[in-house]
Write a protein that holds these residues in place. Structure first.
Motif, PDB file in Angstrom:
ATOM      1  N   VAL A 294       4.198  17.398  27.726  1.00 14.00           N
ATOM      2  CA  VAL A 294       4.042  16.067  28.311  1.00 14.00           C
ATOM      3  C   VAL A 294       3.596  16.176  29.759  1.00 14.00           C
ATOM      4  CG1 VAL A 294       5.256  13.954  28.954  1.00 14.00           C
ATOM      5  CG2 VAL A 294       5.707  15.028  26.747  1.00 14.00           C
ATOM      6  N   LEU A 295       4.264  17.062  30.495  1.00 16.50           N
ATOM      7  CA  LEU A 295       3.950  17.198  31.913  1.00 16.50           C
ATOM      8  C   LEU A 295       2.560  17.783  32.132  1.00 16.50           C
ATOM      9  CD1 LEU A 295       7.371  18.470  33.236  1.00 16.50           C
ATOM     10  CD2 LEU A 295       6.428  16.185  33.424  1.00 16.50           C
ATOM     11  N   ARG A 296       2.189  18.761  31.323  1.00 14.81           N
ATOM     12  CA  ARG A 296       0.879  19.384  31.500  1.00 14.81           C
ATOM     13  C   ARG A 296      -0.251  18.415  31.151  1.00 14.81           C
ATOM     14  NH1 ARG A 296       3.519  24.143  29.104  1.00 14.81           N
ATOM     15  NH2 ARG A 296       3.887  25.664  30.740  1.00 14.81           N
ATOM     16  N   ALA A 297       0.063  17.433  30.296  1.00 15.09           N
ATOM     17  CA  ALA A 297      -0.963  16.452  29.935  1.00 15.09           C
ATOM     18  C   ALA A 297      -1.259  15.508  31.089  1.00 15.09           C
ATOM     19  CB  ALA A 297      -0.508  15.654  28.715  1.00 15.09           C
ATOM     20  N   GLN A 298      -0.356  15.432  32.050  1.00 13.39           N
ATOM     21  CA  GLN A 298      -0.555  14.577  33.200  1.00 13.39           C
ATOM     22  C   GLN A 298      -1.421  15.287  34.246  1.00 13.39           C
ATOM     23  OE1 GLN A 298       0.549  11.525  33.192  1.00 13.39           O
ATOM     24  NE2 GLN A 298       1.779  11.680  31.331  1.00 13.39           N
ATOM     25  N   LYS A 299      -2.287  14.536  34.882  1.00 11.95           N
ATOM     26  CA  LYS A 299      -3.201  15.110  35.866  1.00 11.95           C
ATOM     27  C   LYS A 299      -2.762  14.811  37.301  1.00 11.95           C
ATOM     28  CE  LYS A 299      -7.150  14.825  32.712  1.00 11.95           C
ATOM     29  NZ  LYS A 299      -8.517  14.295  32.496  1.00 11.95           N
ATOM     30  N   ASP A 300      -1.615  14.142  37.429  1.00  8.51           N
ATOM     31  CA  ASP A 300      -1.154  13.787  38.756  1.00  8.51           C
ATOM     32  C   ASP A 300      -0.679  15.022  39.511  1.00  8.51           C
ATOM     33  OD1 ASP A 300      -1.060  10.667  38.596  1.00  8.51           O
ATOM     34  OD2 ASP A 300      -0.172  11.406  36.745  1.00  8.51           O
ATOM     35  N   ALA A 301      -1.056  15.118  40.759  1.00  7.31           N
ATOM     36  CA  ALA A 301      -0.696  16.282  41.569  1.00  7.31           C
ATOM     37  C   ALA A 301       0.812  16.367  41.771  1.00  7.31           C
ATOM     38  CB  ALA A 301      -1.400  16.205  42.921  1.00  7.31           C
ATOM     39  N   VAL A 302       1.487  15.218  41.887  1.00  8.45           N
ATOM     40  CA  VAL A 302       2.919  15.240  42.123  1.00  8.45           C
ATOM     41  C   VAL A 302       3.650  15.882  40.950  1.00  8.45           C
ATOM     42  CG1 VAL A 302       3.247  12.909  41.190  1.00  8.45           C
ATOM     43  CG2 VAL A 302       4.927  13.854  42.780  1.00  8.45           C
ATOM     44  N   LEU A 303       3.170  15.654  39.730  1.00 11.35           N
ATOM     45  CA  LEU A 303       3.797  16.271  38.565  1.00 11.35           C
ATOM     46  C   LEU A 303       3.487  17.756  38.505  1.00 11.35           C
ATOM     47  CD1 LEU A 303       3.228  13.544  35.817  1.00 11.35           C
ATOM     48  CD2 LEU A 303       5.238  13.958  37.219  1.00 11.35           C
ATOM     49  N   ALA A 304       2.303  18.125  38.920  1.00  5.38           N
ATOM     50  CA  ALA A 304       1.935  19.543  38.951  1.00  5.38           C
ATOM     51  C   ALA A 304       2.853  20.321  39.886  1.00  5.38           C
ATOM     52  CB  ALA A 304       0.477  19.701  39.366  1.00  5.38           C
ATOM     53  N   ARG A 305       3.178  19.725  41.040  1.00  2.56           N
ATOM     54  CA  ARG A 305       4.078  20.396  41.978  1.00  2.56           C
ATOM     55  C   ARG A 305       5.474  20.552  41.385  1.00  2.56           C
ATOM     56  NH1 ARG A 305       1.279  17.072  45.650  1.00  2.56           N
ATOM     57  NH2 ARG A 305       2.995  15.565  45.741  1.00  2.56           N
ATOM     58  N   MET A 306       5.910  19.538  40.660  1.00  5.31           N
ATOM     59  CA  MET A 306       7.232  19.608  40.052  1.00  5.31           C
ATOM     60  C   MET A 306       7.307  20.696  38.979  1.00  5.31           C
ATOM     61  SD  MET A 306       9.445  18.517  37.419  1.00  5.31           S
ATOM     62  CE  MET A 306       8.961  17.019  36.611  1.00  5.31           C
ATOM     63  N   ILE A 307       6.228  20.885  38.245  1.00  2.00           N
ATOM     64  CA  ILE A 307       6.189  21.944  37.235  1.00  2.00           C
ATOM     65  C   ILE A 307       6.361  23.307  37.898  1.00  2.00           C
ATOM     66  CG2 ILE A 307       4.750  23.108  35.518  1.00  2.00           C
ATOM     67  CD1 ILE A 307       3.435  20.366  34.989  1.00  2.00           C
ATOM     68  N   GLY A 308       5.659  23.504  39.017  1.00  5.42           N
ATOM     69  CA  GLY A 308       5.774  24.768  39.742  1.00  5.42           C
ATOM     70  C   GLY A 308       7.177  24.998  40.272  1.00  5.42           C
ATOM     71  N   VAL A 309       7.785  23.953  40.809  1.00 11.01           N
ATOM     72  CA  VAL A 309       9.151  24.057  41.308  1.00 11.01           C
ATOM     73  C   VAL A 309      10.112  24.404  40.174  1.00 11.01           C
ATOM     74  CG1 VAL A 309      11.080  22.675  42.185  1.00 11.01           C
ATOM     75  CG2 VAL A 309       8.874  22.602  43.338  1.00 11.01           C
ATOM     76  N   GLY A 310       9.861  23.841  39.001  1.00 12.45           N
ATOM     77  CA  GLY A 310      10.719  24.133  37.852  1.00 12.45           C
ATOM     78  C   GLY A 310      10.716  25.605  37.495  1.00 12.45           C
ATOM     79  N   PHE A 311       9.556  26.230  37.574  1.00 13.03           N
ATOM     80  CA  PHE A 311       9.478  27.663  37.292  1.00 13.03           C
ATOM     81  C   PHE A 311      10.320  28.466  38.284  1.00 13.03           C
ATOM     82  CE2 PHE A 311       5.059  26.845  35.365  1.00 13.03           C
ATOM     83  CZ  PHE A 311       5.611  26.695  34.092  1.00 13.03           C
ATOM     84  N   VAL A 312      10.246  28.091  39.561  1.00 11.30           N
ATOM     85  CA  VAL A 312      11.000  28.812  40.593  1.00 11.30           C
ATOM     86  C   VAL A 312      12.504  28.631  40.381  1.00 11.30           C
ATOM     87  CG1 VAL A 312      11.442  28.984  43.067  1.00 11.30           C
ATOM     88  CG2 VAL A 312       9.108  28.615  42.245  1.00 11.30           C
ATOM     89  N   ILE A 313      12.928  27.428  40.056  1.00 13.01           N
ATOM     90  CA  ILE A 313      14.351  27.171  39.842  1.00 13.01           C
ATOM     91  C   ILE A 313      14.868  27.947  38.640  1.00 13.01           C
ATOM     92  CG2 ILE A 313      16.036  25.398  39.218  1.00 13.01           C
ATOM     93  CD1 ILE A 313      14.403  23.426  40.883  1.00 13.01           C
ATOM     94  N   GLU A 314      14.112  27.961  37.568  1.00 12.28           N
ATOM     95  CA  GLU A 314      14.523  28.708  36.378  1.00 12.28           C
ATOM     96  C   GLU A 314      14.635  30.201  36.686  1.00 12.28           C
ATOM     97  OE1 GLU A 314      11.646  27.640  33.480  1.00 12.28           O
ATOM     98  OE2 GLU A 314      12.568  25.695  33.021  1.00 12.28           O
ATOM     99  N   GLU A 315      13.730  30.700  37.492  1.00 11.13           N
ATOM    100  CA  GLU A 315      13.787  32.107  37.895  1.00 11.13           C
ATOM    101  C   GLU A 315      15.058  32.380  38.700  1.00 11.13           C
ATOM    102  OE1 GLU A 315      11.518  34.461  41.332  1.00 11.13           O
ATOM    103  OE2 GLU A 315      10.182  33.929  39.678  1.00 11.13           O
ATOM    104  N   SER A 316      15.393  31.467  39.608  1.00 11.11           N
ATOM    105  CA  SER A 316      16.598  31.640  40.418  1.00 11.11           C
ATOM    106  C   SER A 316      17.863  31.563  39.563  1.00 11.11           C
ATOM    107  CB  SER A 316      16.642  30.570  41.517  1.00 11.11           C
ATOM    108  OG  SER A 316      15.525  30.686  42.383  1.00 11.11           O
ATOM    109  N   MET A 317      17.874  30.700  38.576  1.00  9.39           N
ATOM    110  CA  MET A 317      19.028  30.610  37.685  1.00  9.39           C
ATOM    111  C   MET A 317      19.197  31.894  36.873  1.00  9.39           C
ATOM    112  SD  MET A 317      20.651  27.704  38.056  1.00  9.39           S
ATOM    113  CE  MET A 317      21.532  27.419  36.513  1.00  9.39           C
ATOM    114  N   THR A 318      18.089  32.504  36.483  1.00  5.22           N
ATOM    115  CA  THR A 318      18.152  33.773  35.749  1.00  5.22           C
ATOM    116  C   THR A 318      18.746  34.875  36.626  1.00  5.22           C
ATOM    117  OG1 THR A 318      16.225  33.152  34.417  1.00  5.22           O
ATOM    118  CG2 THR A 318      16.808  35.491  34.493  1.00  5.22           C
ATOM    119  N   ILE A 319      18.297  34.928  37.878  1.00  4.85           N
ATOM    120  CA  ILE A 319      18.840  35.926  38.810  1.00  4.85           C
ATOM    121  C   ILE A 319      20.333  35.688  39.020  1.00  4.85           C
ATOM    122  CG2 ILE A 319      18.758  36.759  41.204  1.00  4.85           C
ATOM    123  CD1 ILE A 319      15.759  36.083  41.194  1.00  4.85           C
TER     124      ILE A 319
END
Length: 417
Positions: free
Chosen positions: A155-180
């Motif tokens: 759903v998120l990748r289907a959106q072209k809005d830049a604000v959603l793109a930034r949130m997707i990137g932040v999500g990856f970083v948070i998930e990485e931190s939770m794994t650590i």
């Protein structure tokens, strides 16, 4: 003692602490499902000294389990009468199971290992419980996102809005931190530095999604014809689920940030843990209320749209049911969304008014009106006929009277002649 346990509740969960055998016995007796509390992490809140060392050794020897508070589990522990502690929002009780008696009895808390007697330990336990409650909420949201037609990433990748793109990137970083965090058991300065700017990006995305839902509600309110209303309702049906998914993902990431924050405070400034826990709890509740107000507005607009459509179903047999159908789909999605986030509410779906039912109702009214008209005409006809008969009789009498008079006059003339 081996038959004593401590109960701690913060309103969201219940911690059961004590000898492993006693803890297991209590959980089985109450039929409660639990997960590991991570009791060993409380060692970081203890100050140096003999008392702290003794408390630490007692904690290490104990087991800690966490139970999510539901209506059923809350009722199961309510009978033990947990007492308000000095830590805001946290209740505590100490129970024992003497001899062969199966019932757990409340006893007084004693010794350095008793959580209630050590404010630092109690605050630390409350902080860990808050983390477990938020992790449980994150799991609920993950399950929710897996049940919608498309996974949130799609759903998120289907959106072209830049604000959603930034949130997707932040999500990856948070998930990485939770794994650590899971691997190391703590959040060090390096790990925390990776996610410090994440809350602003997530808040921006949340605000954007809320505005999109408000726009759908406003568009419904502006439509005047049923045809236009059907198009707006169909758009709301297709778009609302996507924006709800975005909001759910934002909420999930915000809970993850809060978990990392509590770990960082526990590690770096344990004395500030309780204040930070209360602050996170308040901001989380504010987010829930904001989301609730926005989604409730959309629910209200969909209800009004369904009501208007039902009122016009006879003249719009295709568009009116479509509006109600879209309204029910959106409402069902919002209610499920509320349930996953813990927003309380109750709503029943609108029922589309079938065109045939409306037509039958109109026909029945017409027949009823027609029957009244026929009766009135029949009554009027009877009255008119009666009047006509009376008038005819009256006229006949007058004619007969005149005829007799004429005959009498003729006979008199003949006799005179």
């Amino acid at each position: 003692m081996d038959n004593e346990i401590q109960l701690i509740s913060d309103g969201d969960g219940l911690a059961v602490i004590g000898h492993p055998t006693a803890v297991e016995r209590f959980l089985v007796s109450e039929g409660l499902l639990s997960r590991d509390l991570g009791l060993h992490r409380l060692g970081s809140v203890l100050s140096a000294g003999a008392a702290a060392a003794q408390a630490g050794s007692e904690i290490a020897a104990n087991s800690g389990r966490w139970v999510q508070l539901t209506k059923e589990s809350a009722q199961a522990v309510h009978k033990y009468g947990l007492m308000q502690s000095k830590t805001p929002g946290v209740h505590h009780a100490m129970l024992g199971q003497p001899g062969s008696i199966k019932k757990w009895l409340q006893i007084s808390s004693k010794g350095p290992g008793a959580i209630a007697g050590n404010p630092a330990l109690l605050a630390g336990a409350a902080g860990i419980m808050a983390q477990l409650a938020m992790q449980q909420s994150m799991k609920e949201i993950t399950d929710y996102l897996a049940t919608i037609d498309e996974k949130v990433d799609d759903v998120l990748r289907a959106q072209k809005d830049a604000v959603l793109a930034r949130m997707i990137g932040v999500g990856f970083v948070i998930e990485e931190s939770m794994t650590i965090r899971e691997q190391r058991g703590r959040v060090d300065e390096v790990t925390w530095s990776k996610v410090q700017g994440a809350p602003a990006t997530i808040a921006e995305t949340q605000a954007y999604a809320l505005r999109q839902l408000d726009a759908l509600a406003e568009k419904l309110e502006r439509k005047t014809t049923i045809g236009d209303l059907a198009k707006a309702a169909k758009e709301a049906e297709s778009k609302a689920q996507e924006w709800l998914a975005v909001l759910a993902r934002c909420f999930q990431l915000q809970d993850a940030i809060a978990v990392l924050e509590l770990d960082r405070v526990l590690d770096a400034s344990p004395g500030e843990l309780d204040g930070h826990r209360l602050g996170l709890r308040a901001t989380r509740q504010n987010r829930l209320e904001l989301i609730s107000r926005c989604t409730e507005r959309l629910l209200a607009r969909m209800d009004v749209a369904a009501g208007r459509a039902n009122a016009k179903v006879l003249l719009n047999p295709m568009d009116s049911p479509a509006v109600v159908k879209s309204s029910n789909h959106v409402s069902t999605a919002i209610v499920e969304f509320h349930g996953r986030l813990g927003i309380e509410g109750d709503r029943q779906s609108s029922e589309a008014r079938r065109w045939t039912d409306a037509a039958k109702e109109a026909r029945d009214k017409a027949l009823e009106t027609g029957a009244d008209g026929v009766g009135a005409a029949r009554r009027l006809g009877d009255e008119t006929l009666g009047r006509a008969k009376w008038a005819t009789g009256k006229l006949s009498s007058r004619i007969a009277e005149r005829t007799l008079r004429r005959r009498g006059d003729d006979e008199e003339r003949e006799e005179h002649d």
